[in-house]
Design an enzyme around this catalytic site. Structure first.
Site, PDB file in Angstrom:
ATOM      1  N   ALA A 164      24.808-104.414 -22.712  1.00 31.16           N
ATOM      2  CA  ALA A 164      25.045-105.575 -23.211  1.00 31.16           C
ATOM      3  C   ALA A 164      25.199-105.358 -24.865  1.00 31.16           C
ATOM      4  CB  ALA A 164      23.842-106.538 -23.311  1.00 31.16           C
ATOM      5  N   GLU A 177      16.738-100.874 -20.822  1.00 31.35           N
ATOM      6  CA  GLU A 177      16.368-102.076 -21.353  1.00 31.35           C
ATOM      7  C   GLU A 177      14.786-102.120 -21.907  1.00 31.35           C
ATOM      8  OE1 GLU A 177      17.997-102.235 -18.965  1.00 31.35           O
ATOM      9  OE2 GLU A 177      19.603-103.315 -18.820  1.00 31.35           O
ATOM     10  N   GLU A 231      24.442-102.712 -14.158  1.00 28.84           N
ATOM     11  CA  GLU A 231      24.126-103.929 -13.582  1.00 28.84           C
ATOM     12  C   GLU A 231      25.389-104.351 -13.014  1.00 28.84           C
ATOM     13  OE1 GLU A 231      21.648-105.602 -16.700  1.00 28.84           O
ATOM     14  OE2 GLU A 231      20.072-106.137 -15.081  1.00 28.84           O
ATOM     15  N   GLY A 248      23.354-103.249 -18.832  1.00 30.69           N
ATOM     16  CA  GLY A 248      24.175-104.196 -18.247  1.00 30.69           C
ATOM     17  C   GLY A 248      25.460-103.619 -17.713  1.00 30.69           C
TER      18      GLY A 248
HETATM   19  N1  T1G Z   1      25.302-102.641 -28.347  1.00 32.29           N
HETATM   20  C1  T1G Z   1      25.791-102.411 -29.616  1.00 32.29           C
HETATM   21  N2  T1G Z   1      26.105-101.355 -30.122  1.00 32.29           N
HETATM   22  C2  T1G Z   1      25.954-100.246 -29.629  1.00 32.29           C
HETATM   23  C3  T1G Z   1      25.384-100.255 -28.295  1.00 32.29           C
HETATM   24  C4  T1G Z   1      24.941-101.303 -27.525  1.00 32.29           C
HETATM   25  N3  T1G Z   1      24.398-101.418 -26.412  1.00 32.29           N
HETATM   26  N4  T1G Z   1      25.218 -98.925 -27.861  1.00 32.29           N
HETATM   27  C5  T1G Z   1      25.613 -98.055 -29.069  1.00 32.29           C
HETATM   28  N5  T1G Z   1      25.972 -98.934 -29.763  1.00 32.29           N
HETATM   29  C6  T1G Z   1      26.644 -98.553 -31.181  1.00 32.29           C
HETATM   30  C7  T1G Z   1      25.710 -97.835 -32.033  1.00 32.29           C
HETATM   31  O1  T1G Z   1      24.949 -98.445 -32.800  1.00 32.29           O
HETATM   32  C8  T1G Z   1      26.802 -96.760 -32.950  1.00 32.29           C
HETATM   33  O2  T1G Z   1      27.077 -97.704 -33.930  1.00 32.29           O
HETATM   34  C9  T1G Z   1      27.596 -96.480 -31.806  1.00 32.29           C
HETATM   35  O3  T1G Z   1      27.617 -97.647 -30.863  1.00 32.29           O
HETATM   36  C10 T1G Z   1      27.549 -95.239 -31.347  1.00 32.29           C
HETATM   37  O4  T1G Z   1      26.277 -95.166 -30.612  1.00 32.29           O
HETATM   38  C11 T1G Z   1      21.827-107.524 -19.781  1.00 32.29           C
HETATM   39  C12 T1G Z   1      20.336-107.058 -21.949  1.00 32.29           C
HETATM   40  C13 T1G Z   1      25.373 -95.335 -25.249  1.00 32.29           C
HETATM   41  C14 T1G Z   1      23.928 -93.147 -24.986  1.00 32.29           C
HETATM   42  O5  T1G Z   1      20.284 -99.615 -24.411  1.00 32.29           O
HETATM   43  O6  T1G Z   1      21.662 -95.277 -25.860  1.00 32.29           O
HETATM   44  O7  T1G Z   1      22.111-104.113 -21.470  1.00 32.29           O
HETATM   45  O8  T1G Z   1      26.204 -96.247 -35.859  1.00 32.29           O
HETATM   46  O9  T1G Z   1      25.538 -93.268 -32.048  1.00 32.29           O
HETATM   47  O10 T1G Z   1      24.615 -90.892 -29.461  1.00 32.29           O
HETATM   48  O11 T1G Z   1      20.033-106.098 -18.847  1.00 32.29           O
HETATM   49  O12 T1G Z   1      24.607 -95.558 -27.898  1.00 32.29           O
HETATM   50  O13 T1G Z   1      28.860 -96.033 -34.755  1.00 32.29           O
HETATM   51  O14 T1G Z   1      27.955 -97.970 -35.933  1.00 32.29           O
HETATM   52  O15 T1G Z   1      24.104 -93.804 -29.950  1.00 32.29           O
HETATM   53  O16 T1G Z   1      26.810 -91.118 -28.308  1.00 32.29           O
HETATM   54  C15 T1G Z   1      21.111-101.691 -22.783  1.00 32.29           C
HETATM   55  C16 T1G Z   1      22.172 -98.167 -26.000  1.00 32.29           C
HETATM   56  C17 T1G Z   1      21.445-102.666 -23.731  1.00 32.29           C
HETATM   57  C18 T1G Z   1      22.343 -98.331 -24.757  1.00 32.29           C
HETATM   58  C19 T1G Z   1      25.912 -93.472 -26.614  1.00 32.29           C
HETATM   59  N6  T1G Z   1      21.976-100.689 -23.206  1.00 32.29           N
HETATM   60  N7  T1G Z   1      22.953 -97.171 -26.488  1.00 32.29           N
HETATM   61  O17 T1G Z   1      24.857 -92.424 -27.672  1.00 32.29           O
HETATM   62  O18 T1G Z   1      26.251 -92.726 -29.780  1.00 32.29           O
HETATM   63  S1  T1G Z   1      20.487-104.173 -23.158  1.00 32.29           S
HETATM   64  C20 T1G Z   1      21.345 -99.582 -24.090  1.00 32.29           C
HETATM   65  C21 T1G Z   1      22.746 -95.720 -26.289  1.00 32.29           C
HETATM   66  C22 T1G Z   1      21.204-104.651 -21.664  1.00 32.29           C
HETATM   67  C23 T1G Z   1      21.123-106.112 -19.729  1.00 32.29           C
HETATM   68  C24 T1G Z   1      20.476-105.787 -21.140  1.00 32.29           C
HETATM   69  C25 T1G Z   1      23.496 -94.926 -26.843  1.00 32.29           C
HETATM   70  C26 T1G Z   1      24.598 -94.202 -25.934  1.00 32.29           C
HETATM   71  P1  T1G Z   1      27.477 -96.944 -35.283  1.00 32.29           P
HETATM   72  P2  T1G Z   1      25.356 -93.751 -30.698  1.00 32.29           P
HETATM   73  P3  T1G Z   1      25.780 -91.772 -28.904  1.00 32.29           P
END
Ligand code: T1G
Length: 700
Positions: free
Chosen positions: A62, A124, A104, A101
């Site tokens: 998400a 999450e 999912e 997500g």
């Molecule tokens: N939402 C918004 N921005 C995100 C994002 C996300 N989920 N993931 C990464 N970014 C932005 C981050 O801030 C950075 O921005 C850029 O993307 C590159 O990220 C319904 C509710 C995917 C392994 O927790 O683990 O789904 O600094 O520097 O090192 O059940 O990003 O460039 O402006 O980390 O290559 C669940 C979180 C969400 C994954 C990539 N998903 N992200 O790593 O790049 S909750 C997560 C990561 C959810 C559902 C629930 C990592 C990555 P900027 P980065 P990276």
């Protein structure tokens, strides 16, 4: 540019998400997916559907920036319900990291294929929430609870190979992923494959449904010590619902659990931290077009605990590294410890023998500084004494190339003073690792007043390559982390003199969520370290000098602040220490009084927040959230408390100012007087989060 596109490749529809950088499921993506699957599902010419993503990764979850804002339809659960009710084979084509997500959504498809380098996970819980779009109910059905529970409760991703082994992925695609996914889809059509929704697959949880008590064994096998975190507790019960309730009832429980957690302070703290960690490496006043130097070869001076750990970081990252000691004996001892560390990791299954051999082959030991003549970066990790460091830098100046970057691992000392001993001041900075250096993620990069942008960019790039979390700090005694820890240490000792006992101070700290209190930590590190520093600085501490004079250095001598029996590391309150404390109070003319856990906790935490405010005033840190990154990564600040400055905003600055003024008056500790910035923000009704980013002030 549309974030979701639909096209037909023959009789297979291809739905592509294209929302850089990580294909997060923002509102437009969800709406696009809903529309595309409805269209393709209703199109008689379409026999199967493939979902893939452009860019570097499949959907990574998400869009976290949407949390806390009014939800916009369609919700992800609605999108997934639409996907799973399509009456033709649906195939998710996974590359990069299918997370949250993203996974999912893939679980809403009948099938999943992936390239071998892909990873899948439900992280999450690392954001203080739980999978909120069916993951807690579908993943156990697909992979079994024995696999799903640890994946969800840890939040750690697994490899495509592991996912294949547990039925989460149906095929690993060699070569072009989309072509492979389309071929897989066509095969399913040709086979007339039975289409079973993941939600309807009960075979892997049948036994647990019949024997729900067995779920408690899975909990026991996968739950670590909880220090006050809510999400693991809520998530465990939602997962229990996957085997004790119907799918729809379980989904309802998931929704309730998600809604409870997402509005809580702990999730807000963890989401704050997620972005804070990424912001910390951004330096607004560093020119955009500066390029980091490539570090093809590193050097480390000193094969002690820190030097050995730092060396391992480079070997782990595949970067050749030369470690230099003064004598063969010291060098061999250091190399032996490095090898032993790798052997321990191998024994635990963390690395293979081949990994160990490769890493050791990247490490070259030497007693000759000239072996550093081709190093691109050299980090010194010698004794924390300025004359020794200056001597080392003078040698490095002679033997390394003029463009080689020289870094000091000093914990406290003045990096500008060290730089001034060289003829390459722009190429000198601090890289402050935390012990054990091969484990702790934090790296304080100390930007000297004349450190060049190229040197700074290189240090940040190296930090990322050796899997560290970089935070840029300015030059002062103790930079950010140790300077704030010193403020806490002053309060902790003052509380002992005023009437508290070590175990009461430590209890207040662990009660807040820290893994260890200040005194147990001192016993672990060794009281003699502080004793040596105090003697060098002509300072006294009656309590700790007395303990050291008795040879009570801590765990390593079987007693320190606490007693340790039979080789155990469990701290036992000791009357010898209590007597020393009572005497010290008397000699200081202080009438001891009972001190509440609240006062102890507030004085320890608020004194650090106050020092953090001073650090911001002096331009030693660029953002309040950078201080949070330091404390979460280097000092065990519980990430679900967000870090000192985030926590201060939660508590409210006016309250903190009022309490600091009260405690300063009561204890006479002047350093508890609120910092000017803290008072100003409180008076203006603002929090630290209202502060923007300010470049590190280059000392005059
Ligand atoms: N939402 C918004 N921005 C995100 C994002 C996300 N989920 N993931 C990464 N970014 C932005 C981050 O801030 C950075 O921005 C850029 O993307 C590159 O990220 C319904 C509710 C995917 C392994 O927790 O683990 O789904 O600094 O520097 O090192 O059940 O990003 O460039 O402006 O980390 O290559 C669940 C979180 C969400 C994954 C990539 N998903 N992200 O790593 O790049 S909750 C997560 C990561 C959810 C559902 C629930 C990592 C990555 P900027 P980065 P990276």
């Amino acid at each position: 540019m549309s974030v979701v596109s639909l096209r037909n490749e023959g009789d297979v529809a291809v739905i592509t998400v294209d929302n850089p950088p990580v294909n997060a499921l923002k509102h437009e993506v969800r709406a696009g997916l809903l529309d595309a699957f409805k269209k393709a599902g209703a199109d008689a010419n379409v026999k199967a559907i493939v979902l893939n993503c452009a860019g570097r990764t499949f959907i990574a979850g998400a869009d976290i920036t949407e949390f806390g804002k009014p939800p916009k339809e369609p919700g992800l659960s609605e999108v997934i319900a639409t996907i799973e009710n399509v009456q033709k084979p649906t195939v998710a084509a996974i590359h990069g990291t299918a997370l949250g997500g993203g996974l999912e959504t893939a679980l809403g498809c009948h099938f999943r294929v992936a390239v071998a380098t892909a990873k899948v996970g439900l992280p999450e819980i690392k954001l203080g929430i739980l999978p909120g779009a069916g993951g807690t109910q579908r993943l156990p059905r697909l992979a079994g609870m024995e696999k799903a529970f640890p994946m969800i409760i840890s939040g750690d991703p697994i490899s495509a190979k592991d996912a294949l082994a547990h039925g989460i992925v149906d095929e690993i695609i060699d070569g072009d992923l989309l072509a492979g996914a389309i071929a897989f889809a066509k095969k399913k059509v040709a086979e007339g494959a039975k289409l079973v929704r993941v939600r309807d697959r009960e075979e892997k949880i049948a036994d647990l449904k019949a024997n729900p008590d067995k779920f408690n064994d899975i909990i026991a096998a996968n739950s670590k010590k909880n220090r006050g975190e809510e999400a693991p507790v809520v998530t465990t019960e939602v997962l229990r619902g996957a085997i004790t309730k119907s799918f729809d009832e379980g989904l309802k429980g998931e929704r309730e659990g998600f809604m409870k957690l997402v509005v809580g302070d702990q999730s807000k703290a963890k989401r704050h931290y997620f972005f804070a960690e990424r912001e910390a490496a951004k330096v607004p006043d560093m020119s955009k077009d500066v390029k980091p130097k490539t570090v093809k070869k590193a050097g480390v001076i000193g094969a002690g605990t820190m030097g050995g750990g730092i060396t391992m970081n480079f070997a782990n990252a595949g970067i050749p590294v030369t470690i230099v000691e003064m004598t063969e004996e010291a060098l061999n001892r250091g190399l032996g410890i490095i090898r032993k560390n790798y052997e321990n990791t191998m024994r635990r299954g963390g690395i293979s023998q081949a990994d160990l051999d490769k890493r050791m082959s990247l490490i070259k030991g030497s007693t000759d500084f000239n072996d550093l003549s081709d190093a691109d970066l050299v980090i010194e990790a010698v004794f924390e004494e300025m004359p020794i460091k200056k001597e080392v830098f003078a040698k490095l100046e002679k033997v390394t190339r003029p463009d080689t970057i020289l870094a000091t691992n000093t914990s406290y000392l003045n990096v500008d003073e060290i730089a001034a001993t060289t003829g390459r001041v722009p190429n000198v900075l601090g890289m402050h690792f935390f012990s054990p250096a091969n484990v702790m993620k934090l790296l304080e990069i100390v930007r000297g007043k004349n450190t060049s942008d190229e040197a700074l960019a290189t240090a940040i790039d190296v930090a990322r390559k050796i899997n560290k979390v970089p935070t840029i700090v300015g030059v002062c005694h103790g930079f950010v982390g140790n300077r704030m820890l010193k403020a806490r240490g002053i309060e902790a000792e003052s509380l002992l003199l005023e009437g508290a006992l070590p175990q009461e101070v430590d209890a207040a700290t662990t009660g807040f969520g820290f893994p260890m209190g200040p005194f147990a930590m001192s016993d672990l590190a060794g009281l003699d370290i502080g004793w040596r520093i105090r003697k060098a600085m002509g300072q006294k501490s009656e309590i700790f000098d007395s303990l050291c004079e008795l040879g009570r250095y801590g765990q390593k001598t079987g007693s320190g602040v606490y007693r340790y029996e039979g080789g155990s590391r469990t701290p036992i309150p000791d009357e010898v220490t209590e007597q020393i404390i009572v005497n010290a109070s008397k000699n200081a003319g202080i009438k001891r009084r009972p001190i509440s856990q609240q006062e102890i906790g507030e004085r320890l935490i608020f004194s650090m927040i106050n020092e953090g405010a001073r650090i911001l005033e002096e331009g030693i840190a660029m953002r309040p959230s950078d201080i949070d990154v330091v404390y979460v990564n280097g000092y065990g600040w519980p990430v679900w408390q967000g870090g000192p400055m985030f926590y201060a905003d939660l508590v409210g600055l006016p309250y903190i100012v009022e309490k600091l003024e009260g405690y300063a008056k009561e204890s006479g500790n002047e350093h508890l007087q609120p910092a000017a910035l803290l008072k100003r923000l409180a008076a203006e009704g603002r929090g630290f989060s209202s502060l923007g980013v300010s470049p590190i002030k280059k000392a005059a």
